[in-house]
Design a protein around this motif. Structure first.
Motif, PDB file in Angstrom:
ATOM      1  N   ALA A   1       0.852  -1.186   0.000  1.00 23.62           N
ATOM      2  CA  ALA A   1       0.000   0.000   0.000  1.00 23.62           C
ATOM      3  C   ALA A   1       0.889   1.237   0.000  1.00 23.62           C
ATOM      4  O   ALA A   1       1.933   1.256   0.648  1.00 23.62           O
ATOM      5  CB  ALA A   1      -0.909  -0.005   1.211  1.00 23.62           C
ATOM      6  N   ILE A   2       0.474   2.251  -0.713  1.00 21.13           N
ATOM      7  CA  ILE A   2       1.236   3.497  -0.824  1.00 21.13           C
ATOM      8  C   ILE A   2       0.374   4.669  -0.382  1.00 21.13           C
ATOM      9  O   ILE A   2      -0.759   4.813  -0.827  1.00 21.13           O
ATOM     10  CB  ILE A   2       1.705   3.729  -2.275  1.00 21.13           C
ATOM     11  CG1 ILE A   2       2.649   2.605  -2.719  1.00 21.13           C
ATOM     12  CG2 ILE A   2       2.383   5.098  -2.407  1.00 21.13           C
ATOM     13  CD1 ILE A   2       3.026   2.659  -4.177  1.00 21.13           C
ATOM     14  N   ILE A   3       0.958   5.474   0.517  1.00 19.99           N
ATOM     15  CA  ILE A   3       0.356   6.753   0.878  1.00 19.99           C
ATOM     16  C   ILE A   3       1.228   7.815   0.222  1.00 19.99           C
ATOM     17  O   ILE A   3       2.364   8.022   0.626  1.00 19.99           O
ATOM     18  CB  ILE A   3       0.305   6.953   2.402  1.00 19.99           C
ATOM     19  CG1 ILE A   3      -0.568   5.884   3.049  1.00 19.99           C
ATOM     20  CG2 ILE A   3      -0.184   8.354   2.736  1.00 19.99           C
ATOM     21  CD1 ILE A   3      -0.510   5.871   4.550  1.00 19.99           C
ATOM     22  N   ASP A   4       0.719   8.454  -0.824  1.00 23.34           N
ATOM     23  CA  ASP A   4       1.442   9.481  -1.555  1.00 23.34           C
ATOM     24  C   ASP A   4       0.749  10.818  -1.307  1.00 23.34           C
ATOM     25  O   ASP A   4      -0.336  11.069  -1.832  1.00 23.34           O
ATOM     26  CB  ASP A   4       1.464   9.162  -3.049  1.00 23.34           C
ATOM     27  CG  ASP A   4       2.396  10.082  -3.820  1.00 23.34           C
ATOM     28  OD1 ASP A   4       2.697  11.207  -3.335  1.00 23.34           O
ATOM     29  OD2 ASP A   4       2.818   9.691  -4.922  1.00 23.34           O
ATOM     30  N   ALA A   5       1.380  11.664  -0.498  1.00 20.07           N
ATOM     31  CA  ALA A   5       0.777  12.956  -0.148  1.00 20.07           C
ATOM     32  C   ALA A   5       0.937  14.000  -1.249  1.00 20.07           C
ATOM     33  O   ALA A   5       0.412  15.102  -1.122  1.00 20.07           O
ATOM     34  CB  ALA A   5       1.374  13.467   1.161  1.00 20.07           C
ATOM     35  N   GLN A   6       1.645  13.682  -2.302  1.00 22.87           N
ATOM     36  CA  GLN A   6       1.805  14.529  -3.479  1.00 22.87           C
ATOM     37  C   GLN A   6       2.267  15.946  -3.154  1.00 22.87           C
ATOM     38  O   GLN A   6       1.877  16.903  -3.815  1.00 22.87           O
ATOM     39  CB  GLN A   6       0.508  14.553  -4.287  1.00 22.87           C
ATOM     40  CG  GLN A   6       0.078  13.183  -4.735  1.00 22.87           C
ATOM     41  CD  GLN A   6      -1.234  13.193  -5.488  1.00 22.87           C
ATOM     42  OE1 GLN A   6      -1.925  14.207  -5.579  1.00 22.87           O
ATOM     43  NE2 GLN A   6      -1.590  12.057  -6.033  1.00 22.87           N
ATOM     44  N   HIS A   7       3.068  16.083  -2.103  1.00 20.76           N
ATOM     45  CA  HIS A   7       3.593  17.386  -1.656  1.00 20.76           C
ATOM     46  C   HIS A   7       2.487  18.381  -1.325  1.00 20.76           C
ATOM     47  O   HIS A   7       2.645  19.590  -1.485  1.00 20.76           O
ATOM     48  CB  HIS A   7       4.554  17.982  -2.692  1.00 20.76           C
ATOM     49  CG  HIS A   7       5.719  17.101  -2.993  1.00 20.76           C
ATOM     50  ND1 HIS A   7       6.723  16.862  -2.082  1.00 20.76           N
ATOM     51  CD2 HIS A   7       6.015  16.366  -4.089  1.00 20.76           C
ATOM     52  CE1 HIS A   7       7.601  16.028  -2.606  1.00 20.76           C
ATOM     53  NE2 HIS A   7       7.191  15.706  -3.821  1.00 20.76           N
ATOM     54  N   LEU A   8       1.352  17.852  -0.830  1.00 16.86           N
ATOM     55  CA  LEU A   8       0.219  18.698  -0.448  1.00 16.86           C
ATOM     56  C   LEU A   8       0.029  18.783   1.061  1.00 16.86           C
ATOM     57  O   LEU A   8      -0.518  19.761   1.566  1.00 16.86           O
ATOM     58  CB  LEU A   8      -1.076  18.170  -1.078  1.00 16.86           C
ATOM     59  CG  LEU A   8      -1.111  18.148  -2.600  1.00 16.86           C
ATOM     60  CD1 LEU A   8      -2.341  17.414  -3.099  1.00 16.86           C
ATOM     61  CD2 LEU A   8      -1.050  19.572  -3.137  1.00 16.86           C
ATOM     62  N   CYS A   9       0.452  17.733   1.786  1.00 17.82           N
ATOM     63  CA  CYS A   9       0.246  17.670   3.234  1.00 17.82           C
ATOM     64  C   CYS A   9       1.163  16.608   3.831  1.00 17.82           C
ATOM     65  O   CYS A   9       1.879  15.932   3.114  1.00 17.82           O
ATOM     66  CB  CYS A   9      -1.214  17.334   3.546  1.00 17.82           C
ATOM     67  SG  CYS A   9      -1.735  15.761   2.857  1.00 17.82           S
ATOM     68  N   ARG A  10       1.121  16.470   5.146  1.00 12.14           N
ATOM     69  CA  ARG A  10       1.850  15.411   5.843  1.00 12.14           C
ATOM     70  C   ARG A  10       1.309  14.064   5.359  1.00 12.14           C
ATOM     71  O   ARG A  10       0.114  13.915   5.096  1.00 12.14           O
ATOM     72  CB  ARG A  10       1.638  15.565   7.345  1.00 12.14           C
ATOM     73  CG  ARG A  10       2.282  14.488   8.183  1.00 12.14           C
ATOM     74  CD  ARG A  10       1.980  14.658   9.666  1.00 12.14           C
ATOM     75  NE  ARG A  10       2.710  15.788  10.213  1.00 12.14           N
ATOM     76  CZ  ARG A  10       2.123  16.833  10.802  1.00 12.14           C
ATOM     77  NH1 ARG A  10       0.818  16.896  10.932  1.00 12.14           N
ATOM     78  NH2 ARG A  10       2.855  17.825  11.274  1.00 12.14           N
ATOM     79  N   GLY A  11       2.166  13.062   5.305  1.00 10.38           N
ATOM     80  CA  GLY A  11       1.747  11.752   4.838  1.00 10.38           C
ATOM     81  C   GLY A  11       0.818  11.026   5.782  1.00 10.38           C
ATOM     82  O   GLY A  11      -0.212  10.493   5.365  1.00 10.38           O
ATOM     83  N   LEU A  12       1.159  11.006   7.079  1.00  7.23           N
ATOM     84  CA  LEU A  12       0.389  10.218   8.042  1.00  7.23           C
ATOM     85  C   LEU A  12       0.524  10.841   9.421  1.00  7.23           C
ATOM     86  O   LEU A  12       1.621  11.148   9.868  1.00  7.23           O
ATOM     87  CB  LEU A  12       0.937   8.793   8.053  1.00  7.23           C
ATOM     88  CG  LEU A  12       0.185   7.673   8.718  1.00  7.23           C
ATOM     89  CD1 LEU A  12      -1.220   7.537   8.166  1.00  7.23           C
ATOM     90  CD2 LEU A  12       0.941   6.368   8.512  1.00  7.23           C
ATOM     91  N   PHE A  13      -0.608  11.031  10.096  1.00  5.36           N
ATOM     92  CA  PHE A  13      -0.648  11.570  11.456  1.00  5.36           C
ATOM     93  C   PHE A  13      -1.378  10.540  12.309  1.00  5.36           C
ATOM     94  O   PHE A  13      -2.529  10.218  12.035  1.00  5.36           O
ATOM     95  CB  PHE A  13      -1.424  12.891  11.463  1.00  5.36           C
ATOM     96  CG  PHE A  13      -1.560  13.529  12.812  1.00  5.36           C
ATOM     97  CD1 PHE A  13      -0.707  14.545  13.197  1.00  5.36           C
ATOM     98  CD2 PHE A  13      -2.545  13.123  13.709  1.00  5.36           C
ATOM     99  CE1 PHE A  13      -0.842  15.158  14.437  1.00  5.36           C
ATOM    100  CE2 PHE A  13      -2.680  13.725  14.948  1.00  5.36           C
ATOM    101  CZ  PHE A  13      -1.819  14.742  15.305  1.00  5.36           C
ATOM    102  N   ILE A  14      -0.686  10.001  13.329  1.00  7.24           N
ATOM    103  CA  ILE A  14      -1.287   8.960  14.160  1.00  7.24           C
ATOM    104  C   ILE A  14      -1.239   9.400  15.614  1.00  7.24           C
ATOM    105  O   ILE A  14      -0.184   9.733  16.141  1.00  7.24           O
ATOM    106  CB  ILE A  14      -0.536   7.625  14.026  1.00  7.24           C
ATOM    107  CG1 ILE A  14      -0.440   7.237  12.555  1.00  7.24           C
ATOM    108  CG2 ILE A  14      -1.235   6.531  14.818  1.00  7.24           C
ATOM    109  CD1 ILE A  14       0.514   6.126  12.292  1.00  7.24           C
TER     110      ILE A  14
END
Length: 178
Positions: free
Chosen positions: A1-14
């Motif tokens: 699985a890929i989380i690609d934030a596309q330089h728009l925001c942080r990738g993942l906040f947990i």
């Protein structure tokens, strides 16, 4: 699985207790704050078997900012991330005990100031059984690791560069290296 934030925001906040993130690629995250790729926020969180790459933070933790007591990063690669201040790859938050990076590759990260690969900000955290390679601190100390306390155990440090002190490791305030 890929989380690609596309330089728009942080990738993942947990921020939820006892969470596990496993088997993801987190890439192209960006924030003006800390944790461009992943922010582990004040809870014991495990990140395992992940690739964190191409992320940027306006302060610390270009790849990952570990703010949760008891947080664990293991069997992962953190590469090609950028932090405007410190911890191009990984940054340990001040005052949070038992944060661990184990069996990881921290490679090719850049911090504008200190801790190109890893930055310990206040005597907490452990890096063990890991490779810290080819990281850079552009204007400061600790190309591979900048340790203001903390523990470095059974790890390989190679090919890192710093503008000031400690191309590989800069340890101050009682950091433990074994």
């Amino acid at each position: 699985a890929i989380i690609d934030a596309q330089h728009l925001c942080r990738g993942l906040f947990i921020s939820s207790t006892n969470s596990v993130v496993e088997g993801f690629t987190v890439r192209n995250g960006i924030t003006l704050a800390s944790g461009g790729g992943i922010l582990l926020y004040f809870a014991p969180i495990t990140v395992r078997d992940c690739l964190v790459t191409g992320n940027q933070a306006g302060t610390s933790g270009g790849g990952i900012m570990m703010q949760g007591e008891g947080s664990l990063l293991e069997n992962s690669t953190v590469q090609s991330n950028l932090a405007a201040i410190g911890g191009g790859g990984v940054s340990f938050s001040s005052g949070e005990p038992n944060q661990v990076v184990n069996n990881c590759m921290i490679q090719g990260n850049v911090a504008s100031n200190s801790g190109g690969g890893v930055e310990f900000s206040d005597g907490q955290g452990t890096v063990s059984n890991s490779w810290i390679a080819d990281n850079r601190a552009v204007q400061g100390d600790g190309g591979g690791l900048n340790m203001f306390g903390g523990r470095l155990v059974n790890s390989v440090i190679v090919g890192n560069n710093a503008n000031s002190y400690g191309g590989g490791v800069y340890s101050q305030n009682g950091g433990y290296v074994a």
